[in-house]
Design a protein around this motif. Sequence first.
Motif, PDB file in Angstrom:
ATOM      1  N   THR A 129       0.801  -1.224   0.000  1.00 50.21           N
ATOM      2  CA  THR A 129       0.000   0.000   0.000  1.00 50.21           C
ATOM      3  C   THR A 129       0.837   1.278   0.000  1.00 50.21           C
ATOM      4  O   THR A 129       0.278   2.374   0.020  1.00 50.21           O
ATOM      5  CB  THR A 129      -0.932   0.039   1.228  1.00 50.21           C
ATOM      6  OG1 THR A 129      -0.139  -0.010   2.424  1.00 50.21           O
ATOM      7  CG2 THR A 129      -1.911  -1.130   1.191  1.00 50.21           C
ATOM      8  N   PHE A 130       2.169   1.161  -0.033  1.00 45.73           N
ATOM      9  CA  PHE A 130       3.005   2.355  -0.016  1.00 45.73           C
ATOM     10  C   PHE A 130       4.149   2.190  -1.023  1.00 45.73           C
ATOM     11  O   PHE A 130       5.313   2.248  -0.679  1.00 45.73           O
ATOM     12  CB  PHE A 130       3.551   2.614   1.392  1.00 45.73           C
ATOM     13  CG  PHE A 130       4.040   4.037   1.610  1.00 45.73           C
ATOM     14  CD1 PHE A 130       4.062   4.987   0.570  1.00 45.73           C
ATOM     15  CD2 PHE A 130       4.494   4.440   2.857  1.00 45.73           C
ATOM     16  CE1 PHE A 130       4.519   6.274   0.779  1.00 45.73           C
ATOM     17  CE2 PHE A 130       4.950   5.734   3.079  1.00 45.73           C
ATOM     18  CZ  PHE A 130       4.964   6.642   2.035  1.00 45.73           C
ATOM     19  N   HIS A 131       3.768   1.984  -2.280  1.00 44.64           N
ATOM     20  CA  HIS A 131       4.781   1.870  -3.325  1.00 44.64           C
ATOM     21  C   HIS A 131       5.540   3.175  -3.530  1.00 44.64           C
ATOM     22  O   HIS A 131       6.666   3.157  -4.043  1.00 44.64           O
ATOM     23  CB  HIS A 131       4.134   1.423  -4.634  1.00 44.64           C
ATOM     24  CG  HIS A 131       3.809  -0.034  -4.651  1.00 44.64           C
ATOM     25  ND1 HIS A 131       3.197  -0.646  -5.728  1.00 44.64           N
ATOM     26  CD2 HIS A 131       4.017  -1.016  -3.734  1.00 44.64           C
ATOM     27  CE1 HIS A 131       3.040  -1.937  -5.469  1.00 44.64           C
ATOM     28  NE2 HIS A 131       3.523  -2.170  -4.269  1.00 44.64           N
ATOM     29  N   GLY A 132       4.918   4.310  -3.142  1.00 44.29           N
ATOM     30  CA  GLY A 132       5.631   5.581  -3.234  1.00 44.29           C
ATOM     31  C   GLY A 132       6.938   5.555  -2.478  1.00 44.29           C
ATOM     32  O   GLY A 132       7.955   6.086  -2.943  1.00 44.29           O
ATOM     33  N   ARG A 133       6.942   4.957  -1.323  1.00 50.33           N
ATOM     34  CA  ARG A 133       8.152   4.811  -0.505  1.00 50.33           C
ATOM     35  C   ARG A 133       8.980   3.609  -0.933  1.00 50.33           C
ATOM     36  O   ARG A 133      10.189   3.726  -1.195  1.00 50.33           O
ATOM     37  CB  ARG A 133       7.742   4.653   0.968  1.00 50.33           C
ATOM     38  CG  ARG A 133       8.884   4.393   1.943  1.00 50.33           C
ATOM     39  CD  ARG A 133       8.339   3.876   3.273  1.00 50.33           C
ATOM     40  NE  ARG A 133       7.687   2.574   3.115  1.00 50.33           N
ATOM     41  CZ  ARG A 133       6.900   2.017   4.035  1.00 50.33           C
ATOM     42  NH1 ARG A 133       6.641   2.671   5.159  1.00 50.33           N
ATOM     43  NH2 ARG A 133       6.354   0.828   3.833  1.00 50.33           N
TER      44      ARG A 133
END
Length: 285
Positions: A129-133
């Motif tokens: 859920t946090f591919h941005g990071r």
Amino acid sequence: MVKNLVLQTDFGTSDGAVSAMYGVAISVNPSLRIFDLTHDIPQYNIWEGSYRLYQTISYWPEGTVFVSVVDPGVGSDRRSIVIQTNSNHYIVTPDNGTITHIKNKIGVVAARSIDERINRLPFSGESYTFHGRDVYAFTGARLATGVISFEGVGPEIEVNSLVELPIVEANVQNGSAYGNIDILDIRFGNLWTNIDRELFKSLEIEYGDSFEVTIENDTRQIYKNIMTYGRSFADSHLGEPLLYINSLDKIGVALNQGSFAKAYHIEAGQNWKISIRKLSKIIYN
């Protein structure tokens, strides 16, 4: 040579999400220079994310790496990609339409799918859920600092297979210009259309000419009025509407020292249409 890394998200800055992306990127190389494009993209608004990249990218040096995360499909089977533009910039992003304006207005020469077996933050666990990071900031930093080359991102994919949002081109017919309200000048409430200066000038216009401006959302008319075409906001009285050329060389609509968008409840995107009809000059004897 270490390149610049520019971040764009719809995360806002009220929590630690953007800071976590900074931390991951700097951990790759502490000398990396990181800049913010914006973190105020409206939630899930892929269209605006696409436009803000187009608005900004040409002013950055070649080789700059952009990470754009507006990702309502995070954790699904949508691809994670890096593209190389005709202007020799790189964009790390989900393949969900974010590159629409870049592909349409600037051009994409190559694209690669991110190989997460290599380009994923170590020990980031089973989070999807946090591919941005975990994927995008990590891959962007590695690319910007030369840890990997563009070829090291992952397998090449066809440019024609990239997801694009629908774009309707501006046009001129029977003395009128037709286009979209692509985006809002958020702070001042001006409307930025996709009608470029050269197309508008084909109407044989001059500063001070009057135009009938109509704005519709789908099939419902929101606004219709007459306004003048000016060089700058000073060419109209306080509170008056005007047409002008904005900083992207396209037609804008404004209220002098007021928010046109707020005054008339106007938004932006594919469904917001504008027509600009030149009015005949009245000559008094």
